[in-house]
Design an enzyme around this catalytic site. Structure first.
Site, short mmCIF file in Angstrom:
data_model
loop_
_atom_site.label_atom_id
_atom_site.label_comp_id
_atom_site.label_asym_id
_atom_site.label_seq_id
_atom_site.Cartn_x
_atom_site.Cartn_y
_atom_site.Cartn_z
N GLY A 1 0.80 -1.22 0.00
CA GLY A 1 0.00 0.00 0.00
C GLY A 1 0.83 1.27 0.00
O GLY A 1 1.89 1.36 -0.64
N VAL A 2 0.36 2.24 0.76
CA VAL A 2 1.04 3.54 0.77
C VAL A 2 2.43 3.41 1.41
O VAL A 2 3.38 4.10 1.01
CB VAL A 2 0.15 4.59 1.47
CG1 VAL A 2 0.00 4.36 2.94
CG2 VAL A 2 0.67 5.99 1.22
N ASP A 3 2.57 2.51 2.37
CA ASP A 3 3.86 2.24 3.03
C ASP A 3 4.90 1.81 1.98
O ASP A 3 6.01 2.36 1.92
CB ASP A 3 3.62 1.12 4.07
CG ASP A 3 4.73 0.98 5.09
OD1 ASP A 3 5.64 1.82 5.10
OD2 ASP A 3 4.66 0.01 5.88
N SER B 1 -5.54 3.17 7.53
CA SER B 1 -6.28 1.94 7.90
C SER B 1 -7.34 1.49 6.90
O SER B 1 -7.96 0.44 7.10
CB SER B 1 -6.94 2.04 9.28
OG SER B 1 -5.99 1.82 10.31
N GLY C 1 -7.03 0.53 3.82
CA GLY C 1 -6.59 -0.43 2.80
C GLY C 1 -6.50 -1.81 3.41
O GLY C 1 -7.50 -2.40 3.82
N TYR D 1 -5.71 -2.80 6.28
CA TYR D 1 -6.23 -2.92 7.64
C TYR D 1 -7.75 -2.91 7.73
O TYR D 1 -8.31 -3.10 8.82
CB TYR D 1 -5.61 -1.87 8.57
CG TYR D 1 -4.19 -2.20 9.02
CD1 TYR D 1 -3.56 -3.38 8.62
CD2 TYR D 1 -3.48 -1.34 9.85
CE1 TYR D 1 -2.26 -3.68 9.04
CE2 TYR D 1 -2.19 -1.65 10.27
CZ TYR D 1 -1.58 -2.81 9.86
OH TYR D 1 -0.30 -3.11 10.27
N1 AR6 Z 1 -0.83 7.76 -1.95
C1 AR6 Z 1 -1.90 7.97 -1.16
N2 AR6 Z 1 -2.67 6.97 -0.70
C2 AR6 Z 1 -2.32 5.70 -1.03
C3 AR6 Z 1 -1.20 5.40 -1.84
C4 AR6 Z 1 -0.44 6.50 -2.31
N3 AR6 Z 1 0.64 6.32 -3.07
N4 AR6 Z 1 -1.14 4.04 -1.98
C5 AR6 Z 1 -2.19 3.54 -1.31
N5 AR6 Z 1 -2.90 4.52 -0.74
P1 AR6 Z 1 -2.87 0.85 3.12
P2 AR6 Z 1 -3.52 0.46 5.96
C6 AR6 Z 1 -4.10 4.48 0.10
O1 AR6 Z 1 -3.25 -0.53 2.80
O2 AR6 Z 1 -4.90 0.06 5.62
C7 AR6 Z 1 0.87 -1.85 4.63
O3 AR6 Z 1 1.30 -3.07 4.11
C8 AR6 Z 1 -4.98 3.25 -0.02
O4 AR6 Z 1 -5.81 3.39 -1.15
O5 AR6 Z 1 -1.66 1.44 2.51
O6 AR6 Z 1 -3.33 1.46 7.06
C9 AR6 Z 1 1.56 -1.49 5.92
O7 AR6 Z 1 2.87 -1.99 5.99
C10 AR6 Z 1 -5.79 3.32 1.25
O8 AR6 Z 1 -6.91 4.18 1.09
O9 AR6 Z 1 -2.70 1.07 4.73
C11 AR6 Z 1 0.69 -2.12 6.96
O10 AR6 Z 1 1.02 -3.47 7.16
C12 AR6 Z 1 -4.82 3.99 2.23
O11 AR6 Z 1 -3.73 4.45 1.45
C13 AR6 Z 1 -0.69 -2.02 6.36
O12 AR6 Z 1 -0.50 -1.95 4.97
C14 AR6 Z 1 -4.31 3.05 3.31
O13 AR6 Z 1 -4.11 1.77 2.76
C15 AR6 Z 1 -1.42 -0.79 6.78
O14 AR6 Z 1 -2.73 -0.84 6.30
#
Ligand code: AR6
Length: 173
Positions: A36-38, A125, A127, A129
């Site tokens: 994801g964003v991480d 959270s 995505g 989570y």
């Molecule tokens: N820019 C902005 N938002 C984004 C981007 C980006 N480049 N890429 C994804 N998103 P998630 P979580 C959005 O899954 O749910 C990771 O593996 C995405 O569409 O990134 O907090 C970590 O290591 C969603 O709306 O984060 C943790 O293990 C939002 O970011 C876990 O995921 C969050 O999605 C954290 O899960």
């Protein structure tokens, strides 16, 4: 003289391209990167971010849900990355709303402490989570509005929505 609280902007896009003083990462407790964003932040920012995260974990241990830590932003246009750990959604009765609110509040306080004037958030959270997007959007906005008067030097908070659905939810609110 009291300042008026900073403005909130809602955008669609990729947070790694956002030139705010700080961008917020939706990290995991280990701070070791992920999907994801991480994943996008570590990939675009380069190895300096992970090196800084390793140092923090070595000193203070894993980051609990709701807490936030700050590192360099490496090659990103931002100055800092604030890593916060959102709650994993498991029905809503395990403190998820409070933990999610703490993410936004603690990230804003940490940004202010580091003299940031602008900060960009993803939809923490919502995505991997699994937090329901409407509830998460409500908590995000309410918490930012509540916290902004405590951080008068923050001029602008940008919510960067990767998905159209989150963008529309936040715009409606
Ligand atoms: N820019 C902005 N938002 C984004 C981007 C980006 N480049 N890429 C994804 N998103 P998630 P979580 C959005 O899954 O749910 C990771 O593996 C995405 O569409 O990134 O907090 C970590 O290591 C969603 O709306 O984060 C943790 O293990 C939002 O970011 C876990 O995921 C969050 O999605 C954290 O899960």
């Amino acid at each position: 003289m009291t300042k008026t609280p900073g403005k909130i902007e809602i955008l669609r896009g990729d947070i790694t391209q956002t030139a705010a003083d700080a961008i917020v990462n939706a990290a995991k407790s280990s701070l070791m990167g992920g999907g994801g964003v991480d994943g996008a932040i570590h990939q675009a920012g380069g190895p300096a971010i992970l090196e800084a995260c390793i140092q923090i974990v070595n000193q203070t241990g894993p980051c609990p849900a709701g807490e936030a830590v700050i590192t360099t932003a490496g090659n990103l246009p931002a100055k800092y990355v604030i890593h916060t750990v959102g709650p994993v959604w498991s029905g809503g009765h395990k403190g998820e709303p409070e933990k999610l609110a703490n993410c936004y509040c603690n990230a804003l306080l940490l940004a202010a402490k580091n003299h940031c004037r602008t900060i960009a958030f993803p939809n923490i959270s919502t995505g991997v989570y699994g937090y329901p997007k409407p509830e998460a959007a409500q908590i995000a906005l309410a918490t930012i509005k509540q916290t902004l008067p405590l951080v008068p030097d923050i001029e602008k908070v940008v919510m960067v929505c990767f998905y159209q659905e989150n963008f529309e939810l936040l715009k409606q609110l």
